[in-house]
Scaffold this motif. Sequence first.
Motif, PDB file in Angstrom:
ATOM      1  N   SER A   1      -6.682  -3.826  -0.267  1.00 55.76           N
ATOM      2  CA  SER A   1      -5.332  -4.201  -0.958  1.00 55.76           C
ATOM      3  C   SER A   1      -4.904  -3.029  -1.859  1.00 55.76           C
ATOM      4  CB  SER A   1      -5.704  -5.239  -1.989  1.00 55.76           C
ATOM      5  OG  SER A   1      -6.585  -4.570  -3.076  1.00 55.76           O
ATOM      6  N   LEU A   2      -3.960  -3.554  -2.395  1.00 55.92           N
ATOM      7  CA  LEU A   2      -3.715  -1.413  -2.933  1.00 55.92           C
ATOM      8  C   LEU A   2      -4.255  -1.597  -4.686  1.00 55.92           C
ATOM      9  CD1 LEU A   2      -1.301   0.060  -3.119  1.00 55.92           C
ATOM     10  CD2 LEU A   2       0.318  -1.112  -4.084  1.00 55.92           C
ATOM     11  N   ALA A   3      -5.121  -0.650  -4.877  1.00 48.57           N
ATOM     12  CA  ALA A   3      -5.373  -0.408  -6.025  1.00 48.57           C
ATOM     13  C   ALA A   3      -4.816   0.178  -6.037  1.00 48.57           C
ATOM     14  CB  ALA A   3      -7.388   0.463  -5.621  1.00 48.57           C
ATOM     15  N   ALA A   4      -3.773   1.807  -6.042  1.00 50.69           N
ATOM     16  CA  ALA A   4      -3.308   1.997  -7.740  1.00 50.69           C
ATOM     17  C   ALA A   4      -2.112   2.629  -6.790  1.00 50.69           C
ATOM     18  CB  ALA A   4      -4.563   3.217  -8.030  1.00 50.69           C
ATOM     19  N   LEU A   5      -1.242   3.274  -7.802  1.00 55.03           N
ATOM     20  CA  LEU A   5      -0.007   3.886  -7.873  1.00 55.03           C
ATOM     21  C   LEU A   5       0.150   4.511  -8.389  1.00 55.03           C
ATOM     22  CD1 LEU A   5       1.881   0.488  -7.668  1.00 55.03           C
ATOM     23  CD2 LEU A   5       2.021   1.460  -6.643  1.00 55.03           C
ATOM     24  N   TYR A   6       0.757   5.835  -8.170  1.00 54.90           N
ATOM     25  CA  TYR A   6       1.407   7.141  -8.780  1.00 54.90           C
ATOM     26  C   TYR A   6       2.449   7.449  -9.008  1.00 54.90           C
ATOM     27  CZ  TYR A   6      -3.814   7.458  -9.150  1.00 54.90           C
ATOM     28  OH  TYR A   6      -5.228   7.031  -9.609  1.00 54.90           O
ATOM     29  N   ARG A   7       3.401   7.537  -9.521  1.00 55.15           N
ATOM     30  CA  ARG A   7       4.684   8.359  -9.562  1.00 55.15           C
ATOM     31  C   ARG A   7       4.701   9.738 -10.117  1.00 55.15           C
ATOM     32  NH1 ARG A   7       8.928   4.915 -12.087  1.00 55.15           N
ATOM     33  NH2 ARG A   7       8.017   6.023 -13.879  1.00 55.15           N
TER      34      ARG A   7
END
Length: 267
Positions: free
Chosen positions: A3-9
């Motif tokens: 699964s997607l654990a984190a998003l960074y921009r």
Amino acid sequence: MSSLAALYRYPLKSARGQSLPQSAVDGLGLVGDRRWMLVDAQRGRFLSQRADPRLGQLGTQIDADGGLHLSADGYPDLYVPVPVAGELRGVTLWNDSFRVPDAGEAAAGWVSDFMGKPVRLVYVPADRARTVSSGYGEGGDKVAFADGFPLLLIGQGSLDDLSARVGRTLEMARFRPNLVVQGSAAFAEDGWKRIRIGGLDFRVLKPCARCILTTLDPQTGERSPDREPLATLKRYREQDGHAMFGQNLVCDGTGVLEVGMPITVLE
């Protein structure tokens, strides 16, 4: 299941990033990611933490209109709206030379004072984006001011493996990913060609070659005296003379990503 654990921009190339619970995705990756960049005022050459580690101490936020908020210790906060008209500045990012809107004198004065040398702040609209690195992807694949590709994915298991080999816990921020995956084996992403996250499909284009930037402490900007984790990566992750860590992606379509979404390996 993975699964997607984190998003960074990272609104401004090589400056501090933002952890997000969700993000829209467009043809250039996460909306607002690396749409702004600092360049040398005289030559238009891009700046990064590789040569200018002070950039990592520059805080960034982006608003719904794409405007950039800059902050740094000892400096008044600055808001820079998206340039809608005005000077186009010639810039060079690696082997690409192109022209993009300049953010104006007030922004240039603030960032020049912060960096301690004459620099300019520039913005890339979608219609001036570059094509992804030659030989990869498809003709319509575009990238803003990221080095070569619009998205970078890293598995948490891969970072855990590297941390164990180095002998200390490493921060994911050293590697500046956009997408972090949990629930997969170390370096499982190396074997992926196509994945689906939520309702969006992604193509995995190539491994990410890592550089000296990984040796910078993301909080202080200080360089690791032992050259870690790059030294360890070179011992067990070297390919064609480069230390590889993470995978570069492009998204087929637009939509929204949210932390917790399941990840399906399609190929």
